[in-house]
Design an enzyme around this catalytic site. Structure first.
Site, PDB file in Angstrom:
ATOM      1  N   HIS A   1    -109.101  19.584   3.324  1.00  0.00           N
ATOM      2  CA  HIS A   1    -108.257  20.525   4.397  1.00  0.00           C
ATOM      3  C   HIS A   1    -109.354  21.453   5.466  1.00  0.00           C
ATOM      4  CE1 HIS A   1    -104.097  19.651   3.615  1.00  0.00           C
ATOM      5  NE2 HIS A   1    -104.628  19.234   2.542  1.00  0.00           N
ATOM      6  N   PRO A   2    -109.031  21.539   6.212  1.00  0.00           N
ATOM      7  CA  PRO A   2    -110.170  22.628   7.015  1.00  0.00           C
ATOM      8  C   PRO A   2    -109.736  24.071   6.916  1.00  0.00           C
ATOM      9  CG  PRO A   2    -108.108  21.967   8.449  1.00  0.00           C
ATOM     10  CD  PRO A   2    -108.121  21.173   7.325  1.00  0.00           C
TER      11      PRO A   2
ATOM     12  N   GLN B   1    -104.362  20.632  14.271  1.00  0.00           N
ATOM     13  CA  GLN B   1    -104.387  21.693  15.460  1.00  0.00           C
ATOM     14  C   GLN B   1    -102.889  22.274  15.730  1.00  0.00           C
ATOM     15  OE1 GLN B   1    -107.260  22.284  17.633  1.00  0.00           O
ATOM     16  NE2 GLN B   1    -105.759  23.369  18.877  1.00  0.00           N
ATOM     17  N   GLU B   2    -102.158  21.278  15.759  1.00  0.00           N
ATOM     18  CA  GLU B   2    -100.480  21.877  16.047  1.00  0.00           C
ATOM     19  C   GLU B   2    -100.305  22.729  14.928  1.00  0.00           C
ATOM     20  OE1 GLU B   2     -98.571  18.233  16.168  1.00  0.00           O
ATOM     21  OE2 GLU B   2     -99.325  17.661  18.039  1.00  0.00           O
TER      22      GLU B   2
ATOM     23  N   GLN C   1    -102.144  24.816  13.035  1.00  0.00           N
ATOM     24  CA  GLN C   1    -102.979  26.291  13.113  1.00  0.00           C
ATOM     25  C   GLN C   1    -102.163  26.956  14.601  1.00  0.00           C
ATOM     26  OE1 GLN C   1    -106.908  27.028  12.241  1.00  0.00           O
ATOM     27  NE2 GLN C   1    -106.876  25.132  10.871  1.00  0.00           N
TER      28      GLN C   1
ATOM     29  N   PHE D   1    -108.812  27.356   1.188  1.00  0.00           N
ATOM     30  CA  PHE D   1    -107.355  27.978   1.305  1.00  0.00           C
ATOM     31  C   PHE D   1    -106.426  26.937   1.784  1.00  0.00           C
ATOM     32  CE2 PHE D   1    -104.174  30.723   2.971  1.00  0.00           C
ATOM     33  CZ  PHE D   1    -103.654  31.336   1.768  1.00  0.00           C
ATOM     34  N   VAL D   2    -105.487  26.655   1.122  1.00  0.00           N
ATOM     35  CA  VAL D   2    -104.439  25.826   1.688  1.00  0.00           C
ATOM     36  C   VAL D   2    -102.998  26.225   1.640  1.00  0.00           C
ATOM     37  CG1 VAL D   2    -103.160  23.516   1.635  1.00  0.00           C
ATOM     38  CG2 VAL D   2    -105.826  23.560   1.114  1.00  0.00           C
TER      39      VAL D   2
END
Length: 174
Positions: A67-68, A85-86, A88, A119-120
């Site tokens: 996860h980013p 992207q969507e 965030q 962190f997720v």
């Protein structure tokens, strides 16, 4: 997409469509494909959840490491998956002020240093204010509790991504 269409997908088609329901972990949908025919959305979710739960703790942490960071360098450089992207964007992280970006980077670094994974949180179910507050609160967890909490968030993200794929009229016409 209805369940009959899902069950009719080839292995390759299934991976192409469902390969990112767990961020950058196509091995998970690959592993559950053998459970076809699925009875419905809940059945797919249950197989994914069971697969994740069966992993050793190191495997669960591997999922988390895919996860980013929220408001991180991948977002700034446009390198996020379309789904991330969507998500965030929905939480308000695509239009942060520079001071907010700096704060998130600092918190993300502190979190990763403490736990060893990003962190997720299910961004679609939270605002940026809620996410920041949650990140600060979860910094107080021990590693095992935080890993479990983060995996629960992964499952929420997965459930929303699955619903988006299967319940959207405009998705992947076969």
């Amino acid at each position: 997409m209805d369940i009959n269409a899902v069950n009719a997908l080839s292995y390759g088609e299934f991976l192409e469509i469902f390969g990112n329901v767990i961020e950058k972990c196509p091995i998970i949908p690959a592993a559950i494909w053998i459970h076809r025919p699925f009875t419905g959305l809940a059945d797919i979710e249950a197989h994914i959840s069971d697969f994740i739960d069966s992993l050793p703790e190191s495997g669960k942490e591997g999922i988390l490491r895919c996860h980013p960071d929220l408001a991180g360098r991948e977002l700034q450089s446009g390198a996020l998956t379309r789904d991330s992207q969507e998500e965030q964007r929905a939480a308000g992280f695509t239009d942060l002020q520079p001071v907010e970006v700096s704060r998130m980077r600092s918190l993300n670094s502190e979190y990763k240093e403490r736990f060893g994974f990003p962190f997720v949180i299910c961004a679609r179910l939270n605002t940026k204010r809620d996410i920041t507050r949650e990140l600060l609160d979860r910094l107080g967890n021990d590693r095992a509790a935080e890993r479990a909490r983060a995996i629960d968030e992964v499952k929420k993200i997965c459930a929303l991504r699955l619903r988006n794929l299967m319940l959207s009229d405009s998705t992947n016409k076969l």
